[in-house]
Every structure is written in C-alpha cells, then in structure tokens.
Design a protein around this motif. Structure first.
Motif, PDB file in Angstrom:
ATOM      1  N   ALA A  71       0.836  -1.210   0.000  1.00 56.78           N
ATOM      2  CA  ALA A  71       0.000   0.000   0.000  1.00 56.78           C
ATOM      3  C   ALA A  71       0.866   1.254   0.000  1.00 56.78           C
ATOM      4  O   ALA A  71       0.565   2.228  -0.707  1.00 56.78           O
ATOM      5  N   MET A  72       1.955   1.224   0.784  1.00 57.10           N
ATOM      6  CA  MET A  72       2.852   2.387   0.782  1.00 57.10           C
ATOM      7  C   MET A  72       3.511   2.574  -0.572  1.00 57.10           C
ATOM      8  O   MET A  72       3.673   3.696  -1.051  1.00 57.10           O
ATOM      9  N   LEU A  74       2.285   1.692  -3.500  1.00 54.71           N
ATOM     10  CA  LEU A  74       1.286   2.248  -4.418  1.00 54.71           C
ATOM     11  C   LEU A  74       1.032   3.725  -4.146  1.00 54.71           C
ATOM     12  O   LEU A  74       0.869   4.528  -5.075  1.00 54.71           O
ATOM     13  N   ALA A  75       0.998   4.102  -2.865  1.00 49.51           N
ATOM     14  CA  ALA A  75       0.768   5.504  -2.524  1.00 49.51           C
ATOM     15  C   ALA A  75       1.928   6.378  -2.979  1.00 49.51           C
ATOM     16  O   ALA A  75       1.726   7.470  -3.531  1.00 49.51           O
ATOM     17  N   VAL A  76       3.153   5.894  -2.786  1.00 44.54           N
ATOM     18  CA  VAL A  76       4.316   6.663  -3.225  1.00 44.54           C
ATOM     19  C   VAL A  76       4.344   6.765  -4.745  1.00 44.54           C
ATOM     20  O   VAL A  76       4.644   7.826  -5.310  1.00 44.54           O
ATOM     21  N   SER A  77       4.007   5.685  -5.415  1.00 46.16           N
ATOM     22  CA  SER A  77       3.971   5.691  -6.871  1.00 46.16           C
ATOM     23  C   SER A  77       2.927   6.683  -7.393  1.00 46.16           C
ATOM     24  O   SER A  77       3.199   7.471  -8.301  1.00 46.16           O
ATOM     25  N   GLY A  78       1.733   6.629  -6.805  1.00 43.71           N
ATOM     26  CA  GLY A  78       0.681   7.562  -7.234  1.00 43.71           C
ATOM     27  C   GLY A  78       1.027   9.002  -6.933  1.00 43.71           C
ATOM     28  O   GLY A  78       0.807   9.898  -7.753  1.00 43.71           O
ATOM     29  N   GLY A  79       1.595   9.246  -5.754  1.00 43.50           N
ATOM     30  CA  GLY A  79       1.984  10.611  -5.400  1.00 43.50           C
ATOM     31  C   GLY A  79       3.093  11.140  -6.285  1.00 43.50           C
ATOM     32  O   GLY A  79       3.075  12.303  -6.708  1.00 43.50           O
TER      33      GLY A  79
END
Length: 98
Positions: A71-72, A74-79
């Motif tokens: 999840a982290m 994916l969040a870093v990738s999206g951000g």
C-alpha cells in the motif's frame, strides 16, 4: 491595534445566515452521531474478532506487513506520478507564455 479594532456598525443577522447556521448545526450533529456509531461498531467488531487475531497471528502479521508495504508503494507511486504530471503541466503552461 488594527487586529483589535472593533467593528463600528453591527448588522442584523439575515434569514440566510440563520438558516445556514441551523443547517450546519444539524449536519454537524448528524456527523457526530455517525462517527459515534461507527466507532462503537468498530470497537465491537474488534472485540469479537480478537480471538481470531490471536490464533492466526503467525500468518496475519507477515501478511499485514506485506500489505502495508504494498500500500505504501502504491501511494508513493501515485503521489510521485501526480507530482510529475503537475510539474509537466506547469512547465507546459510556463513555456506557452509570451
């Protein structure tokens, strides 16, 4: 002293202002009730499932760590992609200026 200066003229509250205050109060009360219900439901579900967490903890802990890392990521990738797109958009707008 400008921040502490009192307003010279006081206006009467309007019907729209009173209606807005009443509706905002009702919305806030509704959201507080909803928050209380969700908190109590979550705590009851946590109490009910605690024995399962204790029994399956050798499996759940590594699965939770793996899920958290995914999840982290994916969040870093999206951000990062959102930041890159906003920078590219800003550069495009900046280059189009005369």
């Amino acid at each position: 002293m400008g921040l502490l200066k009192k307003h010279e003229k006081h206006s009467k509250p309007t019907f729209k202002g009173i209606l807005t205050a009443i509706l905002a109060t009702k919305a806030a009360i509704f959201l507080l009730i909803l928050a209380g219900l969700s908190l109590s439901g979550t705590s009851l579900a946590f109490i009910a499932t605690m024995p399962l967490f204790v029994v399956f903890s050798p499996v759940l802990v590594p699965a939770g760590i793996t899920t958290g890392l995914l999840a982290m990521g994916l969040a870093v990738s999206g951000g990062s992609s959102l930041t890159a797109l906003s920078i590219i958009s800003w550069l495009y707008k900046f280059s189009r200026r005369p």
